[in-house]
Design an enzyme around this catalytic site. Sequence first.
Site, PDB file in Angstrom:
ATOM      1  N   ASP A 103       0.843  -1.195   0.000  1.00 51.73           N
ATOM      2  CA  ASP A 103       0.000   0.000   0.000  1.00 51.73           C
ATOM      3  C   ASP A 103       0.882   1.250   0.000  1.00 51.73           C
ATOM      4  O   ASP A 103       2.026   1.210  -0.459  1.00 51.73           O
ATOM      5  CB  ASP A 103      -0.929  -0.033   1.217  1.00 51.73           C
ATOM      6  CG  ASP A 103      -2.299   0.557   0.902  1.00 51.73           C
ATOM      7  OD1 ASP A 103      -2.364   1.782   0.692  1.00 51.73           O
ATOM      8  OD2 ASP A 103      -3.285  -0.201   0.863  1.00 51.73           O
ATOM      9  N   HIS A 131      -3.803   6.175   3.322  1.00 54.42           N
ATOM     10  CA  HIS A 131      -4.539   5.009   2.822  1.00 54.42           C
ATOM     11  C   HIS A 131      -4.052   3.708   3.457  1.00 54.42           C
ATOM     12  O   HIS A 131      -4.848   2.900   3.951  1.00 54.42           O
ATOM     13  CB  HIS A 131      -4.403   4.962   1.297  1.00 54.42           C
ATOM     14  CG  HIS A 131      -5.253   3.918   0.629  1.00 54.42           C
ATOM     15  ND1 HIS A 131      -4.844   2.615   0.479  1.00 54.42           N
ATOM     16  CD2 HIS A 131      -6.482   3.998   0.059  1.00 54.42           C
ATOM     17  CE1 HIS A 131      -5.777   1.933  -0.164  1.00 54.42           C
ATOM     18  NE2 HIS A 131      -6.792   2.754  -0.426  1.00 54.42           N
ATOM     19  N   SER A 283     -11.152  -0.710  -1.238  1.00 57.65           N
ATOM     20  CA  SER A 283      -9.905  -0.771  -0.482  1.00 57.65           C
ATOM     21  C   SER A 283     -10.167  -1.053   0.983  1.00 57.65           C
ATOM     22  O   SER A 283      -9.329  -1.625   1.679  1.00 57.65           O
ATOM     23  CB  SER A 283      -9.135   0.547  -0.596  1.00 57.65           C
ATOM     24  OG  SER A 283      -8.475   0.647  -1.834  1.00 57.65           O
TER      25      SER A 283
END
Length: 310
Positions: A103, A131, A283
């Site tokens: 990620d 994120h 996600s």
Amino acid sequence: MKIISFRRETPFHEILRDLQGKIRAHKERKPWRCYEDMSCMCVSQQVYRLLHKHFERYQPTVEENLTVSVHAEEEIPWGVRYVGAQKRWKKGMGAGVKIGVIDTGISGEHYELKNRLKGGVDFVGGKRNGHGTHVAGIIVAEMNQRGIVGVSPESYIYDIRAFDEEGRSSLATILQAIHWSIDNQMDIINMSFGMPQYSEALARVIKKANDRGIVMVASAGNNGGEVEYPARYDQVIGVSAIDQNGKLASFSSRGRGANRKAPGVDILSTWPGNQFRKLNGTSMAAPHVTGLMALQMARRLPASKAEATV
């Protein structure tokens, strides 16, 4: 530390004067804290052992210095509840499972993640965005009576940073990240990213990881149409996003390659700076499934591996 409460009918100043004489005789510093209006004092263990017979003359109530906790309660996000993680925790919380998170990077300083983060690699450098930290929290936010808790709160995560601050990477970097996961013997790889086109090279490294027994979980995509790669490969568990009513989110990719559905709307999780934030997306759905796979896998791990990992 001992906490001693004397009978109120005994003048407290007389008790203190008597004790001070005993302490001087033993050449000890004054090791107590007094609450004269309550006829109470706190004394060290050493002094209590030294003078316990003297204390007993006054027939006091003697208590241990107990640990007291605030009535704080960590939040179990709706997604964690929805996938039934709480019921599974009765059989274990994922201890011993190694999860690679490919990620944008993970904030290792976050109090929910710092004890769960055990290593990793950075292929891109530069600033990070939140994120990867958000994804990590969904998987392993620690059960510590504050903040939130993740699906598999006793598993370990590895920060495999392959995306820059803008959330961009390259196929070559993704190949490196998966190879690193294979070489470092990850049990599960979470891949909350995707691309629309098939790649032969990516297909081959996915097969290699699968042949090594690594479970791979990927987000289906947020285009509202076809599932993207790597979720679409046969060896990968592709995850679409649902809302709190169990309905497929309008943005979620769907169809071939979407093997599972999981919460992906208004998902509360960790954010850099010891913060928390709600995000939407497949996600967020994928790490719910990653956590469930970790709970399932931990039950099959030999005790020696779980202990060694811990």
